[in-house]
Design an enzyme around this catalytic site. Structure first.
Site, PDB file in Angstrom:
ATOM      1  N   GLU A   1      -4.330  -4.234  -4.200  1.00 13.63           N
ATOM      2  CA  GLU A   1      -4.127  -2.877  -4.711  1.00 13.63           C
ATOM      3  C   GLU A   1      -4.682  -2.777  -6.133  1.00 13.63           C
ATOM      4  O   GLU A   1      -5.360  -1.824  -6.501  1.00 13.63           O
ATOM      5  CB  GLU A   1      -2.628  -2.523  -4.717  1.00 13.63           C
ATOM      6  CG  GLU A   1      -2.060  -2.211  -3.348  1.00 13.63           C
ATOM      7  CD  GLU A   1      -2.610  -0.907  -2.763  1.00 13.63           C
ATOM      8  OE1 GLU A   1      -2.763   0.074  -3.513  1.00 13.63           O
ATOM      9  OE2 GLU A   1      -2.906  -0.879  -1.553  1.00 13.63           O
TER      10      GLU A   1
ATOM     11  N   CYS B   1       0.843  -1.192   0.000  1.00 10.31           N
ATOM     12  CA  CYS B   1       0.000   0.000   0.000  1.00 10.31           C
ATOM     13  C   CYS B   1       0.883   1.248   0.000  1.00 10.31           C
ATOM     14  O   CYS B   1       0.762   2.121  -0.866  1.00 10.31           O
ATOM     15  CB  CYS B   1      -0.913  -0.047   1.226  1.00 10.31           C
ATOM     16  SG  CYS B   1      -1.894   1.420   1.430  1.00 10.31           S
TER      17      CYS B   1
END
Lengths: 221, 222
Positions: free
Chosen positions: A206, A135
């Site tokens: 993601e 992230c």
């Protein structure tokens, strides 16, 4: 080779797919439909709420006061700075803070944050770092690569790129990588494999987060 | 498994004196000498009620954290044991005429409850290997004391077999328990858990076990 370089190398195909995603490319060249960006911002805001819980658990599971302070600091930054930034940008787009608070998580948003929280509750501190890194690092890498191509005219997309490509964000990521490299020194292969698996899963989430925003994903029922 | 054998031998040496203190605890001698009346035995039930109900949650959490073998098999056995123990404790409570409300309303002793608090900490932050190591060190001593209590309560206090199923449960070795615990420890070491952490968890839990008996004796002799 540093452990984080190995992680990145083995997840290369996933990371390239993330960067090549039309949502990311659309921010980069300024062509992204604003409705999709607004959807992304609201979902990211929802995601950040669970992300704060994740950071709090990371602080609780830290091995030393340095890491505890670092994750507590990140929690403070996310709660105060990043979420404020979201509220402010959403305000520019005509989304009130009240509406933002009421946003229901889309399926991939909820699934990604639930995955992070699962790792946080089940895993040890290293597991948490491996889950967290895609992230933080992913955004910094995307920001830097898009910036290198040139900043788009769209003010919000330009701001987004400049934020994540900033030296401050890069420094934060490097510190997380250093910490993971330090703590995995001498770790057995089985543990490193497990960390790679977690890193890959977060990296894939993601990708799905971009996909969710691109399609403005809704619940079927 | 050689490293597990060596670790367990080391732990046995390290914790031997502590185990001796538990096994030779004066509470047991007082019980055998009938110095503890039935009324005071109620403290045992009420303190255990608060421990077992908390341990049940802790082991449940451990099972949720270790959904794959070898942790799953091991913690499943422990969880089943905790459930059985809670039911069995209820039978001993009935024999002593301690109601559920009385057990719930009882304010437990901090020293007697330190064991469960540490178990809760381990279940949140500890590895499966630390817990398995701590149980391997602790259960034989706890089981031996339960066996001794069972015999005394039957012969000296007139309780019958059914009343004492709580003590029978813990004093009877569980098939495969040790083997499964050793697999969890080995797996943990494979995944980077430091043997030092396993030793520390065992020392702490055993220390809190002793504190339980100390607290029980103190309150029972007042």
């Amino acid at each position: 080779m540093k452990f984080t370089d190995t992680l990145r190398k083995k997840a290369h195909a996933i990371w390239e797919a993330n960067f090549d995603h039309p949502f990311v490319q659309g921010i980069g060249d300024g062509s992204l439909d604003e409705e999709k960006f607004k959807f992304y911002l609201a979902q990211d805001y929802v995601y950040l709420k669970d992300f704060c819980r994740f950071l709090a658990i990371a602080a609780a599971k830290s091995h030393d006061l340095g890491s505890m302070g670092r994750f507590s600091g990140l929690l403070g930054l996310t709660l105060k700075v990043e979420m404020d930034l979201h509220r402010s940008i959403c305000g520019d787009f005509g989304i009130s803070a009240e509406e933002l608070e009421k946003t229901e998580p889309a399926p991939y948003c909820l699934a990604y944050s639930s995955y992070l929280l699962r790792i946080a509750y089940e895993g040890d501190f290293l597991d948490l770092l491996a889950a967290f890194l895609p992230c933080e690092w992913g955004y910094v890498e995307i920001g830097a690569r898009l910036q290198a191509r040139g900043i788009p005219e769209h003010p919000h997309y330009a701001k987004w790129i400049e934020t994540y490509a900033s030296a401050e964000f890069r420094e934060l990521t490097e510190r997380t990588k250093d910490l993971l490299n330090e703590l995995t020194r001498g770790a057995p292969k089985e543990k490193l494999d497990r960390l790679q698996e977690i890193f890959n899963f977060s990296s894939r989430w993601e990708r799905l987060f971009w996909e969710m925003a691109w399609n403005r994903q809704r619940w079927i029922a | 498994m050689e490293r597990v054998d060596s670790l367990l031998r080391e732990m046995k040496d390290l914790l031997g004196p502590l185990e001796e203190k538990i096994l030779r605890h004066p509470y047991l001698a007082d019980l055998e000498g009938k110095k503890i009346g039935r009324e005071k035995l109620r403290y045992f039930v009420k303190e255990q009620h608060h421990i077992i109900t908390s341990d049940l949650r802790s082991v449940g959490l451990l099972l949720s954290r270790h959904g794959l073998p070898p942790g799953r098999e091991f913690f499943w056995i422990v969880l089943q044991g905790e459930v059985e123990a809670l039911n069995a404790l209820g039978r001993f409570a009935s024999a002593l005429e301690v109601s559920g409300e009385e057990m719930e309303g009882y304010e437990p002793l901090p020293e007697a409850q330190a064991y469960k608090a540490y178990m809760a900490w381990l279940s949140l932050y500890g590895s499966g290997a630390e817990v398995a190591g701590a149980f391997l060190a602790n259960f034989p001593a706890w089981g031996a004391n339960c066996g001794r209590m069972s015999k005394t309560l039957k012969e000296g206090y007139g309780f019958t077999g059914g009343d004492l199923s709580f003590f029978e449960l813990f004093s009877t070795p569980v098939a495969d328990f040790e083997e499964k615990a050793r697999l969890v420890i080995d797996d943990g070491i494979c995944h980077g858990v430091e043997p030092k952490a396993i030793k520390e968890a065992s020392r702490m839990l055993q220390g809190y076990e002793l504190m339980f008996w100390d607290a029980l004796q103190r309150i029972s002799s007042v």
